[in-house]
Write a protein that holds these residues in place. Structure first.
Motif, PDB file in Angstrom:
ATOM      1  N   PRO A 210       0.804  -1.233   0.000  1.00 36.59           N
ATOM      2  CA  PRO A 210       0.000   0.000   0.000  1.00 36.59           C
ATOM      3  C   PRO A 210       0.832   1.275   0.000  1.00 36.59           C
ATOM      4  CG  PRO A 210      -1.010  -1.613   1.443  1.00 36.59           C
ATOM      5  CD  PRO A 210       0.301  -2.200   0.996  1.00 36.59           C
ATOM      6  N   ALA A 211       1.932   1.290   0.780  1.00 37.84           N
ATOM      7  CA  ALA A 211       2.787   2.478   0.790  1.00 37.84           C
ATOM      8  C   ALA A 211       3.430   2.684  -0.576  1.00 37.84           C
ATOM      9  CB  ALA A 211       3.863   2.347   1.868  1.00 37.84           C
ATOM     10  N   GLY A 212       3.817   1.589  -1.239  1.00 35.34           N
ATOM     11  CA  GLY A 212       4.414   1.678  -2.567  1.00 35.34           C
ATOM     12  C   GLY A 212       3.426   2.167  -3.603  1.00 35.34           C
ATOM     13  N   ILE A 213       2.175   1.739  -3.487  1.00 39.29           N
ATOM     14  CA  ILE A 213       1.141   2.190  -4.417  1.00 39.29           C
ATOM     15  C   ILE A 213       0.898   3.689  -4.236  1.00 39.29           C
ATOM     16  CG2 ILE A 213      -1.314   2.013  -4.972  1.00 39.29           C
ATOM     17  CD1 ILE A 213      -1.113  -0.976  -4.343  1.00 39.29           C
TER      18      ILE A 213
ATOM     19  N   TRP B 170       3.069   5.841  -3.121  1.00 37.16           N
ATOM     20  CA  TRP B 170       4.258   6.496  -3.672  1.00 37.16           C
ATOM     21  C   TRP B 170       4.165   6.604  -5.187  1.00 37.16           C
ATOM     22  CZ3 TRP B 170       7.369   3.535  -6.937  1.00 37.16           C
ATOM     23  CH2 TRP B 170       8.495   4.201  -7.451  1.00 37.16           C
ATOM     24  N   MET B 171       3.790   5.507  -5.848  1.00 35.49           N
ATOM     25  CA  MET B 171       3.707   5.514  -7.298  1.00 35.49           C
ATOM     26  C   MET B 171       2.645   6.490  -7.787  1.00 35.49           C
ATOM     27  SD  MET B 171       2.701   2.563 -10.015  1.00 35.49           S
ATOM     28  CE  MET B 171       0.991   2.917  -9.649  1.00 35.49           C
ATOM     29  N   ARG B 172       1.514   6.513  -7.086  1.00 33.20           N
ATOM     30  CA  ARG B 172       0.443   7.437  -7.451  1.00 33.20           C
ATOM     31  C   ARG B 172       0.937   8.884  -7.387  1.00 33.20           C
ATOM     32  NH1 ARG B 172      -3.500   7.885  -2.886  1.00 33.20           N
ATOM     33  NH2 ARG B 172      -3.737   5.645  -3.189  1.00 33.20           N
ATOM     34  N   SER B 173       1.649   9.216  -6.321  1.00 29.13           N
ATOM     35  CA  SER B 173       2.174  10.579  -6.175  1.00 29.13           C
ATOM     36  C   SER B 173       3.198  10.893  -7.258  1.00 29.13           C
ATOM     37  CB  SER B 173       2.806  10.749  -4.787  1.00 29.13           C
ATOM     38  OG  SER B 173       1.866  10.502  -3.764  1.00 29.13           O
ATOM     39  N   LEU B 174       4.022   9.909  -7.588  1.00 27.51           N
ATOM     40  CA  LEU B 174       5.052  10.085  -8.613  1.00 27.51           C
ATOM     41  C   LEU B 174       4.420  10.380  -9.973  1.00 27.51           C
ATOM     42  CD1 LEU B 174       8.179   9.740  -9.257  1.00 27.51           C
ATOM     43  CD2 LEU B 174       7.571   7.407  -9.933  1.00 27.51           C
ATOM     44  N   LEU B 175       3.419   9.604 -10.350  1.00 27.07           N
ATOM     45  CA  LEU B 175       2.789   9.784 -11.650  1.00 27.07           C
ATOM     46  C   LEU B 175       1.991  11.079 -11.710  1.00 27.07           C
ATOM     47  CD1 LEU B 175       1.613   6.147 -12.502  1.00 27.07           C
ATOM     48  CD2 LEU B 175       3.770   7.299 -13.068  1.00 27.07           C
ATOM     49  N   ARG B 176       1.360  11.442 -10.597  1.00 25.82           N
ATOM     50  CA  ARG B 176       0.610  12.696 -10.563  1.00 25.82           C
ATOM     51  C   ARG B 176       1.547  13.883 -10.745  1.00 25.82           C
ATOM     52  NH1 ARG B 176      -3.879  13.504 -12.209  1.00 25.82           N
ATOM     53  NH2 ARG B 176      -2.685  15.023 -13.393  1.00 25.82           N
ATOM     54  N   ALA B 177       2.697  13.831 -10.074  1.00 22.04           N
ATOM     55  CA  ALA B 177       3.676  14.913 -10.197  1.00 22.04           C
ATOM     56  C   ALA B 177       4.219  14.978 -11.624  1.00 22.04           C
ATOM     57  CB  ALA B 177       4.804  14.719  -9.193  1.00 22.04           C
ATOM     58  N   PHE B 178       4.450  13.818 -12.235  1.00 23.62           N
ATOM     59  CA  PHE B 178       4.949  13.765 -13.614  1.00 23.62           C
ATOM     60  C   PHE B 178       3.964  14.461 -14.549  1.00 23.62           C
ATOM     61  CE2 PHE B 178       5.368  11.782 -17.781  1.00 23.62           C
ATOM     62  CZ  PHE B 178       6.746  11.745 -17.974  1.00 23.62           C
ATOM     63  N   ALA B 179       2.684  14.144 -14.424  1.00 21.58           N
ATOM     64  CA  ALA B 179       1.667  14.762 -15.281  1.00 21.58           C
ATOM     65  C   ALA B 179       1.522  16.248 -14.981  1.00 21.58           C
ATOM     66  CB  ALA B 179       0.331  14.044 -15.108  1.00 21.58           C
ATOM     67  N   ASP B 180       1.584  16.615 -13.719  1.00 21.58           N
ATOM     68  CA  ASP B 180       1.423  18.026 -13.356  1.00 21.58           C
ATOM     69  C   ASP B 180       2.545  18.892 -13.912  1.00 21.58           C
ATOM     70  OD1 ASP B 180      -0.902  17.438 -12.037  1.00 21.58           O
ATOM     71  OD2 ASP B 180      -0.022  17.418 -10.030  1.00 21.58           O
ATOM     72  N   ARG B 181       3.693  18.277 -14.219  1.00 23.98           N
ATOM     73  CA  ARG B 181       4.795  19.019 -14.840  1.00 23.98           C
ATOM     74  C   ARG B 181       4.657  19.050 -16.366  1.00 23.98           C
ATOM     75  NH1 ARG B 181       7.888  15.913 -11.221  1.00 23.98           N
ATOM     76  NH2 ARG B 181       8.641  14.629 -12.967  1.00 23.98           N
ATOM     77  N   GLY B 182       3.556  18.546 -16.890  1.00 24.26           N
ATOM     78  CA  GLY B 182       3.313  18.582 -18.324  1.00 24.26           C
ATOM     79  C   GLY B 182       3.539  17.275 -19.041  1.00 24.26           C
ATOM     80  N   GLY B 183       3.863  16.208 -18.303  1.00 21.14           N
ATOM     81  CA  GLY B 183       4.079  14.909 -18.921  1.00 21.14           C
ATOM     82  C   GLY B 183       2.768  14.229 -19.310  1.00 21.14           C
ATOM     83  N   THR B 184       2.898  13.234 -20.169  1.00 20.41           N
ATOM     84  CA  THR B 184       1.747  12.441 -20.608  1.00 20.41           C
ATOM     85  C   THR B 184       1.901  11.032 -20.056  1.00 20.41           C
ATOM     86  OG1 THR B 184       1.674  13.691 -22.682  1.00 20.41           O
ATOM     87  CG2 THR B 184       0.460  11.611 -22.623  1.00 20.41           C
ATOM     88  N   VAL B 185       0.873  10.532 -19.382  1.00 24.57           N
ATOM     89  CA  VAL B 185       0.920   9.191 -18.790  1.00 24.57           C
ATOM     90  C   VAL B 185      -0.223   8.351 -19.342  1.00 24.57           C
ATOM     91  CG1 VAL B 185       0.890   7.817 -16.674  1.00 24.57           C
ATOM     92  CG2 VAL B 185       1.906  10.118 -16.658  1.00 24.57           C
ATOM     93  N   LEU B 186       0.108   7.191 -19.908  1.00 26.13           N
ATOM     94  CA  LEU B 186      -0.889   6.184 -20.289  1.00 26.13           C
ATOM     95  C   LEU B 186      -0.667   4.999 -19.370  1.00 26.13           C
ATOM     96  CD1 LEU B 186      -3.130   5.083 -22.080  1.00 26.13           C
ATOM     97  CD2 LEU B 186      -1.392   4.379 -23.740  1.00 26.13           C
ATOM     98  N   LEU B 187      -1.657   4.714 -18.542  1.00 24.93           N
ATOM     99  CA  LEU B 187      -1.513   3.769 -17.441  1.00 24.93           C
ATOM    100  C   LEU B 187      -2.567   2.676 -17.535  1.00 24.93           C
ATOM    101  CD1 LEU B 187      -0.404   2.954 -14.593  1.00 24.93           C
ATOM    102  CD2 LEU B 187      -2.001   4.618 -13.637  1.00 24.93           C
ATOM    103  N   SER B 188      -2.115   1.445 -17.766  1.00 19.73           N
ATOM    104  CA  SER B 188      -3.018   0.298 -17.763  1.00 19.73           C
ATOM    105  C   SER B 188      -2.958  -0.375 -16.396  1.00 19.73           C
ATOM    106  CB  SER B 188      -2.615  -0.696 -18.852  1.00 19.73           C
ATOM    107  OG  SER B 188      -3.371  -1.887 -18.754  1.00 19.73           O
TER     108      SER B 188
END
Length: 305
Positions: free
Chosen positions: A161-164, A166-184
């Motif tokens: 759960p802690a890792g999930i 962490w990953m959620r925060s990482l991907l959100r920050a990536f997108a908020d900086r203008g990145g594009t995320v396609l997540l299955s």
């Protein structure tokens, strides 16, 4: 931007992907959902140049993946955390990736720190990694070249759960900086939290595509609360005129978390859980849209065969 247009893939008479079209915009996380065998992985493999389409087009930034110069610096990919050289150490995997992309060796340490793989773990061979550690290493490799696009297939498998989180925060920050995320992912709760847009595929065809808010418009969102004294909480809710539905040993309220917390404080109640919840939500929408492609029927017990 990711653009998929009329994508089709046939395997010896079996149509795995059937006229799929969608776009993923910069600054967004797009959840790509579907049952097993729906065509998700095939679509991602075509998008990343691992499988040739029968028809249609799939581009990243207007270019086919195979035509992108030094693609790891433009697109980060994680399709299978197990597809890493088992005999190499985690550090070696990243060091080879950095050398291939022409990156400074300092990027290896940066990524190991980012995904919280310790120096001791980095020296261990990948064959001795847990699935969660392989996922972290795979995410580190996907981010190694500082790409603008991430394409990830089930990256949360094996994470605690802690890792999930962490990953959620990482991907959100990536997108908020203008990145594009396609997540299955099959973790619908996590997709509901993080995704801006949703794509649902079934039997190789897109069955829903839009913003999360548009697709979940019919869901009843509110707050789930649980108190040390359930009966007193029920009485307080009734007295305040707040509609509530019992859920296990708690209640789903048609009220905000702030309203629920204030009510509990005014009534002198101790809340042991309070969180946003939804009745309906992504899971119900997913099951409804993919009902004809589901492998499993709801089980029944106590009936004779």
């Amino acid at each position: 931007m990711i653009r998929v247009e009329n994508l089709t893939k046939d395997y010896r008479g079996l149509r795995a992907v059937d006229g799929v079209s969608f776009t993923c915009e910069p600054g967004t996380v797009t959840g790509f959902l579907g049952p097993n065998g729906a065509g998700k992985s095939t679509t991602l493999r075509i998008l990343t140049g691992l499988t040739l389409p029968t028809a249609g087009n799939a581009t990243i930034g207007g270019v086919h993946y195979g035509d992108i110069p030094n693609p790891g610096t433009q697109v980060g990919v994680l399709l299978d955390a197990a597809a890493q050289h088992a005999g190499r150490t985690g550090r070696e995997v990243l060091a080879l990736g950095a050398a291939t992309m022409g990156l400074p060796s300092s990027r290896v340490d940066d990524m190991l720190n980012l995904v919280s793989l310790t120096p001791t773990e980095a020296k261990r061979r990948v064959r001795n990694y847990s699935l969660g550690m392989r996922q972290r290493l795979g995410i580190a490799h996907a981010l190694l070249g500082d790409p603008q696009v991430l394409i990830l297939d089930e990256p949360a498998n094996g994470l605690d759960p802690a890792g999930i989180h962490w990953m959620r925060s990482l991907l959100r920050a990536f997108a908020d900086r203008g990145g594009t995320v396609l997540l299955s992912s099959h973790l619908l709760h996590e997709i509901q939290i993080i995704a801006d847009d949703l794509i649902v595929i079934g039997n190789g065809k897109i069955v829903a595509h839009g913003t999360k808010d548009e697709l979940l418009k019919g869901s009843r969102v509110g707050t789930f609360v649980r108190a040390t004294d359930a009966a007193a909480l029920a009485a307080a809710l009734e007295s305040a005129g707040i509609a509530a539905t019992a859920e296990g040993d708690g209640f789903h309220l048609e009220a905000s978390a702030e309203q629920a917390a204030k009510l509990a404080a005014d009534a002198g109640l101790v809340l042991v859980e309070i969180r946003e919840s939804s009745q309906g939500g992504l899971e119900e929408m997913f099951l409804e849209l993919t009902s004809t492609t589901q492998r499993d029927a709801l089980p029944t017990y106590g009936e004779s065969a």
